[in-house]
Design an enzyme around this catalytic site. Sequence first.
Site, PDB file in Angstrom:
ATOM      1  N   THR A  25       0.841  -1.201   0.000  1.00 15.55           N
ATOM      2  CA  THR A  25       0.000   0.000   0.000  1.00 15.55           C
ATOM      3  C   THR A  25       0.874   1.249   0.000  1.00 15.55           C
ATOM      4  O   THR A  25       1.758   1.382   0.841  1.00 15.55           O
ATOM      5  CB  THR A  25      -0.937  -0.038   1.221  1.00 15.55           C
ATOM      6  OG1 THR A  25      -1.862  -1.099   1.025  1.00 15.55           O
ATOM      7  CG2 THR A  25      -1.700   1.257   1.398  1.00 15.55           C
ATOM      8  N   HIS A 185      -7.554 -10.522  -2.195  1.00 17.96           N
ATOM      9  CA  HIS A 185      -6.997 -10.199  -0.872  1.00 17.96           C
ATOM     10  C   HIS A 185      -7.871 -10.868   0.185  1.00 17.96           C
ATOM     11  O   HIS A 185      -8.917 -10.358   0.563  1.00 17.96           O
ATOM     12  CB  HIS A 185      -6.965  -8.682  -0.667  1.00 17.96           C
ATOM     13  CG  HIS A 185      -6.072  -8.244   0.468  1.00 17.96           C
ATOM     14  ND1 HIS A 185      -5.654  -9.108   1.463  1.00 17.96           N
ATOM     15  CD2 HIS A 185      -5.521  -7.037   0.761  1.00 17.96           C
ATOM     16  CE1 HIS A 185      -4.882  -8.433   2.322  1.00 17.96           C
ATOM     17  NE2 HIS A 185      -4.785  -7.183   1.906  1.00 17.96           N
ATOM     18  N   ASN A 188      -5.058 -10.417   6.235  1.00 17.02           N
ATOM     19  CA  ASN A 188      -4.795  -9.193   7.011  1.00 17.02           C
ATOM     20  C   ASN A 188      -6.014  -8.499   7.599  1.00 17.02           C
ATOM     21  O   ASN A 188      -6.023  -7.277   7.772  1.00 17.02           O
ATOM     22  CB  ASN A 188      -3.981  -8.200   6.174  1.00 17.02           C
ATOM     23  CG  ASN A 188      -2.606  -8.755   5.849  1.00 17.02           C
ATOM     24  OD1 ASN A 188      -2.209  -9.763   6.432  1.00 17.02           O
ATOM     25  ND2 ASN A 188      -1.886  -8.113   4.949  1.00 17.02           N
ATOM     26  N   TYR A 190      -9.076  -8.008   6.451  1.00 20.62           N
ATOM     27  CA  TYR A 190     -10.025  -7.288   5.591  1.00 20.62           C
ATOM     28  C   TYR A 190     -11.259  -8.167   5.351  1.00 20.62           C
ATOM     29  O   TYR A 190     -11.398  -9.211   5.988  1.00 20.62           O
ATOM     30  CB  TYR A 190      -9.330  -6.819   4.308  1.00 20.62           C
ATOM     31  CG  TYR A 190      -8.214  -5.840   4.636  1.00 20.62           C
ATOM     32  CD1 TYR A 190      -8.522  -4.587   5.157  1.00 20.62           C
ATOM     33  CD2 TYR A 190      -6.883  -6.193   4.506  1.00 20.62           C
ATOM     34  CE1 TYR A 190      -7.517  -3.699   5.509  1.00 20.62           C
ATOM     35  CE2 TYR A 190      -5.867  -5.309   4.861  1.00 20.62           C
ATOM     36  CZ  TYR A 190      -6.199  -4.062   5.370  1.00 20.62           C
ATOM     37  OH  TYR A 190      -5.205  -3.187   5.737  1.00 20.62           O
ATOM     38  N   ASN A 245      -5.048  -5.748  11.913  1.00 17.43           N
ATOM     39  CA  ASN A 245      -6.398  -5.188  11.870  1.00 17.43           C
ATOM     40  C   ASN A 245      -7.367  -5.919  12.797  1.00 17.43           C
ATOM     41  O   ASN A 245      -8.539  -6.103  12.472  1.00 17.43           O
ATOM     42  CB  ASN A 245      -6.925  -5.160  10.428  1.00 17.43           C
ATOM     43  CG  ASN A 245      -6.183  -4.135   9.605  1.00 17.43           C
ATOM     44  OD1 ASN A 245      -6.042  -2.982  10.018  1.00 17.43           O
ATOM     45  ND2 ASN A 245      -5.680  -4.536   8.451  1.00 17.43           N
TER      46      ASN A 245
HETATM   47  C1  8OZ Z   1      -0.315  -1.337   5.206  1.00 21.22           C
HETATM   48  C2  8OZ Z   1      -1.024  -0.152   5.256  1.00 21.22           C
HETATM   49  C3  8OZ Z   1      -2.306  -0.137   4.727  1.00 21.22           C
HETATM   50  C4  8OZ Z   1      -2.854  -1.269   4.176  1.00 21.22           C
HETATM   51  C5  8OZ Z   1      -2.520  -5.005   4.119  1.00 21.22           C
HETATM   52  C6  8OZ Z   1      -3.374  -3.600   2.383  1.00 21.22           C
HETATM   53  O1  8OZ Z   1      -2.100  -5.107   5.265  1.00 21.22           O
HETATM   54  C7  8OZ Z   1      -2.692  -3.677   3.519  1.00 21.22           C
HETATM   55  C8  8OZ Z   1      -2.113  -2.450   4.137  1.00 21.22           C
HETATM   56  C9  8OZ Z   1      -0.839  -2.466   4.653  1.00 21.22           C
HETATM   57  O2  8OZ Z   1      -2.828  -6.002   3.466  1.00 21.22           O
END
Ligand code: 8OZ
Length: 379
Positions: A25, A185, A188, A190, A245
Amino acid sequence: MSTLFDPVDAGNLRLANSIVMAPLTRNRSPHAVPTDLAVTYYRQRATAGLIVTEGTAISHQGQGYADVPGLYAPEQLAGWKRVTDAVHAAGGRIVVQLWHVGRISHTSLQPGGGLQPGGGRPVAPSAIRARSKTYLVKADGSGEFAETSEPRALETGEIAGIVDDFRRAAKAAVEVAGFDGVEIHGANGYLVDQFLRSGSNRRTDAYGGSIENRARFLFEVVDAVRDAAGSGRTGIRLSPVTPANDASDPQPQPLFDHVAAGLGSRGLAYVHVVEGATGGDRDFRQGDEPFDYRAFKAAYREAGGRGAWLVNNGYDRELAEKALAEGYADLVAFGRPFIANPDLVARLRQNATLNEPDKSTFYGGGARGYIDYPPLAAS
Ligand code: 8OZ
């Protein structure tokens, strides 16, 4: 024995080497449109066997950070086409990472903009706020990290629409933007991962509860994307134990073994596994037992999966060569080293020293820390 520098196949993709540029990112796409700087940035890194782009939003609702690129408007696809043309002209291969952030977002980034009460709330499997931050750009152009907003739980009837957004984005990626393929994706913390893990999924419908139900959304997304892009051009990224996250599940092994088996029967180009805590401790665990990555891979192979096994997280040349030599990995993804070393492949081949990345320019900004890292002097 194959080495990092030999050609290798991943599904329908013939790659010049086993070195993959991990998704990174960078927050440099105002209005979600990749710019000329992105064309240069990716072209500079085209000697990677495969580039996986930064996470790219499949829809406005899938946006969670300022200035992340998208795949849902013609200008965004046109911007990406210029990137893929440049990478192809330089002999590289590039897939786009299909991203829906789910609850890792902020009302100001969502459709509706959060102006009306309750409007613009990010969506999630359940209305549980993540203890996590997102990145915004203020009116004066400077960046700031902000708490993620309280999400609302998706209605069962809305889920098919999100699956369709994945399908549409995948189709546009290969047919309009010129990508060689796509990566879902699923990692992480999401949206896909939020459905998988019990800490973020308390649903009582067909998408929550049992492992089979929590994995349902993932398989629906995989099937839609394969249908649009072709199974030999579809990869997926997973991170079985990462706490990124606020992702949590006390029993990752049976969950991800089930996912691996389901993917095995679906014939993908590759499976991309973040081992441990993303960007951190490779031995991180959730639950009492260490996660068994070899059992996870075996579950994929036993179910017929022939895709390349792509590993990631803290690999250096030595660890990467070991993973290949043992027959464990087929491809190895490097993240931060690719930020600072556009010619990482040449540097690894020559055992040359690596430039150190500057963290202060990772997210947002312009050319500095993006396209100005020097390659090795031409000899
Ligand atoms: C770092 C900062 C913002 C997003 C991920 C897309 O962790 C990210 C991400 C990484 O997969």
